[in-house]
Write a protein that holds these residues in place. Structure first.
Motif, short mmCIF file in Angstrom:
data_model
loop_
_atom_site.label_atom_id
_atom_site.label_comp_id
_atom_site.label_asym_id
_atom_site.label_seq_id
_atom_site.Cartn_x
_atom_site.Cartn_y
_atom_site.Cartn_z
N THR A 303 0.85 -1.20 0.00
CA THR A 303 0.00 0.00 0.00
C THR A 303 0.89 1.25 0.00
O THR A 303 0.62 2.22 -0.72
CB THR A 303 -0.94 0.00 1.22
N GLU A 304 1.95 1.19 0.79
CA GLU A 304 2.87 2.33 0.81
C GLU A 304 3.51 2.53 -0.56
O GLU A 304 3.59 3.66 -1.06
CB GLU A 304 3.96 2.09 1.88
N LYS A 305 3.94 1.43 -1.18
CA LYS A 305 4.57 1.54 -2.50
C LYS A 305 3.59 2.08 -3.54
O LYS A 305 3.94 2.91 -4.39
CB LYS A 305 5.07 0.17 -2.97
N ALA A 306 2.36 1.58 -3.49
CA ALA A 306 1.35 2.02 -4.46
C ALA A 306 1.03 3.50 -4.25
O ALA A 306 0.90 4.27 -5.21
CB ALA A 306 0.08 1.17 -4.33
N MET A 307 0.93 3.90 -2.99
CA MET A 307 0.67 5.32 -2.68
C MET A 307 1.77 6.19 -3.28
O MET A 307 1.49 7.22 -3.91
CB MET A 307 0.60 5.47 -1.15
N ASN A 308 3.02 5.77 -3.13
CA ASN A 308 4.13 6.53 -3.69
C ASN A 308 4.07 6.55 -5.22
O ASN A 308 4.34 7.58 -5.85
CB ASN A 308 5.47 5.95 -3.23
N PHE A 309 3.72 5.41 -5.81
CA PHE A 309 3.67 5.33 -7.26
C PHE A 309 2.62 6.30 -7.82
O PHE A 309 2.88 7.06 -8.76
CB PHE A 309 3.33 3.89 -7.71
N PHE A 310 1.43 6.27 -7.24
CA PHE A 310 0.36 7.14 -7.75
C PHE A 310 0.67 8.62 -7.51
O PHE A 310 0.40 9.46 -8.36
CB PHE A 310 -0.98 6.76 -7.11
N SER A 311 1.23 8.91 -6.31
CA SER A 311 1.55 10.31 -6.02
C SER A 311 2.57 10.84 -7.02
O SER A 311 2.51 12.00 -7.43
CB SER A 311 2.09 10.45 -4.59
N GLY A 315 -0.17 12.70 -9.21
CA GLY A 315 -0.10 13.94 -8.44
C GLY A 315 -0.21 13.57 -6.98
O GLY A 315 -0.74 12.50 -6.65
N GLU A 316 0.23 14.45 -6.11
CA GLU A 316 0.34 14.08 -4.71
C GLU A 316 -1.00 13.77 -4.07
O GLU A 316 -1.99 14.50 -4.27
CB GLU A 316 1.04 15.20 -3.93
N TYR A 317 -1.05 12.68 -3.31
CA TYR A 317 -2.26 12.32 -2.55
C TYR A 317 -2.55 13.46 -1.57
O TYR A 317 -1.68 13.86 -0.80
CB TYR A 317 -2.01 11.01 -1.80
#
Ligand SMILES: [Zn+2]
Length: 619
Positions: A303-311, A315-317
């Motif tokens: 989840t952390e990796k995916a959050m970083n990928f999408f941000s 664009g930033e979460y």
């Protein structure tokens, strides 16, 4: 609180982007809810300050009462009973409707018991899942009004998305549970009845106080305001929790700039947290059962990796929190959170988490009307999560969208395709809806990468996010963004792909000797036109590419294969069924020719896209 203020400032300072005619309504909800965990009935009060930013005076408003769908004879039940391929989660073994079986104590309902507008009682009536309110006085353009409602509800036995006691044993999956004001925009009211799927809401701020039995652990949308009273893993590490006396706890949540509010609760939740570096706090709530533990530990670092990928790629979460919660009946996205069923295989839960988290961008920040433009949230989510999975799960696929193309070709061959512009509830059956929204929707972007170039595509995605976050973008917005980024005209692309079932089929019709050169003739067989990349391979191992721009694009993309020589040919006006060009090498040198080596152009017949010299008879 500090974060809230900053956030509001940010929104105001942003204004509404470059389109000065754009407006959107605003809601401020304050709700207090009492949940009885013995009989799953709840009561609540709702104060709703509604700001009418529209140019119109409003004499009527609509609310959604989604829980009324879970009653025998509802519009959802009738649709379920009459569709050719009903959702298996909603039916019994014999395909009969599970909604039709619900008893009085098992149905869902949500009813207002009183409603006032600025202190004056108003008349209202319920039509299934929609509440129609005739206002005591009109809300003028630019005006505000305050609605005060009392309501009562019953949580249905889990049928779809929300409900009580789901298959995994989660007590309460509370999505679409409160009287939710329908959205009014430039198209008018969007008070869609709850039939199968897809939601649309008004942007605003939520303040929710939820009173529930003390042993229940709650997760969902919003920042907990009283963690030191609640504990259950929300308290600051190593501090003492001071709980008030009594059998219940009142959880106080605030959520700034969201268009939905979900929560889930269970007395047996394990609650893990992961504080990301320079990022949000991740919460994981899952049943305390050994069969789920491995999966729900494995999902956390991903989840952390995916959050970083999408941000990084979109664009930033924009929020400080995201929660992955066991609940519901599959996976479904909500503001700042998702409900996902447990599953004993980490792979499928991780895949679902990546998809639902991606919806935080493509739905919960870029809030398209899912009912009308289902391909924009499901398709774009499928597109970016395929890229994300490929990277963070090291899948290393050449074409991460391969399954989307396979699905789309299957749909075309089935003869059941309907235009993507079809309302999500009005596809003939579920399968064409699913493939059109998810697969054909993902291809809208992956193929756009073929049309404008991969770098321009990702720049388009980032600009689309930055220009339309916290708004309700429509199909034209993604097209205009791509046009601005690429300098190409793309109306034909949006129209053909999303409003028609026109298909793409190009072929290499003929290759012939022309003195010391070779003449290649291509044919447009499908009605949907495209610019064409052609790769020519030579017997000496060299290769070069040719590019036939589509005239009505009024421009060319950058060379997608910078290591190869590219020749930009004459424009191909789409009305010409065939198109020829010359390669300055003799026919005997050519080993093979291929249209679109990237396979990102969704050509429905790939067999005629390649050419090879016929084997010469040996003497
Ligand atoms: Zn989705």
């Amino acid at each position: 609180m500090k974060k809230l203020l900053l956030f509001t400032f940010f929104i105001t300072a942003m204004g509404f982007g470059q389109n000065s005619s754009y407006w959107q309504q605003h809601v401020d909800y304050t709700m207090e809810v009492d949940m009885n965990v013995e009989n799953f009935k709840y009561t609540g009060t709702q104060k709703l300050i509604y700001t009418n930013n529209s140019p119109d005076d409003l004499t009527r408003v609509y609310y959604h009462l989604y829980f009324n769908a879970f009653q025998p004879g509802s519009e959802m039940d009738m649709r379920l009973q009459n569709i050719a391929d009903p959702d298996r989660r909603m039916t019994n073994e014999d395909k009969s409707s599970r909604i039709a079986d619900l008893t009085e104590s098992e149905i869902g309902y949500l009813h207002p018991t009183s409603l006032k507008q600025d202190g004056v009682a108003v008349t209202y009536n319920e039509e299934g899942t929609v509440l129609i309110v005739n206002l005591a006085k009109p809300i003028p353009s630019g005006g505000k009004t305050t609605f005060e409602m009392e309501f009562k509800g019953q949580v249905p036995v889990q049928i779809r998305r929300s409900g009580r006691n789901n298959k995994d044993g989660v007590a309460l999956s509370m999505s679409q549970w409160y009287p939710k004001l329908a959205e009014y925009d430039f198209e008018g009211w969007h008070a869609d009845p709850y039939i199968a799927r897809e939601f649309h809401g008004v942007w605003g701020d939520f303040d929710v106080k939820l009173t529930i039995a003390k042993d229940y652990i709650v997760g969902g949308t919003g920042y907990l305001q009283n963690p030191q009273e609640i504990g259950h893993g929300y308290e600051t590490d190593g501090t003492k929790v001071k709980r008030p006396r009594g059998k219940t706890l009142t959880w106080h949540f605030k959520a700034p700039m969201v268009h939905d509010f979900m929560w889930a609760a269970d007395p047996e939740y394990v609650h893990d947290t992961l504080q990301m570096e320079n990022g949000p706090t991740l919460h994981f709530l899952y049943k305390n059962d050994p069969k789920f533990a491995e999966t729900w530990k494995a999902v956390q670092p991903l989840t952390e990796k995916a959050m970083n990928f999408f941000s990084k790629n979109i664009g930033e979460y924009p929020y400080d929190q995201y929660s992955v919660i066991q609940g519901g009946d599959g996976g479904m996205e909500y503001a700042m959170a998702t409900l996902i069923t447990g599953g004993d295989k980490p792979g499928s839960v991780i895949g679902t988490m990546i998809h639902e988290l991606a919806h935080s961008w493509f739905q919960h920040v870029l809030a398209t009307n899912e009912a009308k433009h289902e391909w924009m949230d499901e398709g774009f989510t499928s597109f970016i999560s395929a890229l994300c999975s490929n990277e963070i799960r090291a899948q290393n696929k050449d074409n991460p969208f391969e399954n989307s193309y396979k699905g789309y070709y299957y749909l075309v061959n089935s003869g059941k395709e309907q235009p993507q512009a079809t309302h999500a509830d009005r596809y003939d059956s579920n399968s064409p809806y699913g493939i059109s929204a998810y697969s054909k929707g993902a291809i809208f972007l992956s193929q756009l990468g073929y049309v404008v170039g991969q770098e321009k595509l990702m720049e388009t995605v980032r600009k689309y996010y930055s220009d339309f976050k916290f708004k309700h973008p429509v199909p034209n917005d993604i097209k205009r963004t791509a046009e601005k980024v690429s300098g190409l005209e793309l109306d034909w692309y949006l129209t053909d792909w999303t409003k028609t079932t026109n298909t793409i089929d190009y072929s290499i019709k003929e290759v012939s000797a022309d003195g010391n050169a070779s003449k290649i003739t291509m044919e447009r067989i499908g009605l949907m036109p495209m610019p064409i990349d052609i790769l020519v391979l030579y017997k000496d191992g060299t290769q070069e590419t040719f590019y036939a721009p589509l005239r009505m694009m009024r421009g060319e993309k950058d060379n997608p294969y910078p290591n190869l020589k590219r020749t930009v040919l004459e424009d191909w006006p789409w009305t010409n069924p065939s198109y020829g060009f010359t390669v300055n090498r003799p026919l005997e040198d050519i080993k093979g020719i291929m249209i679109d080596p990237s396979l990102l152009m969704a050509d429905v017949n790939l067999e005629n896209n390649t050419w090879k010299p016929k084997a010469m008879p040996k003497d």
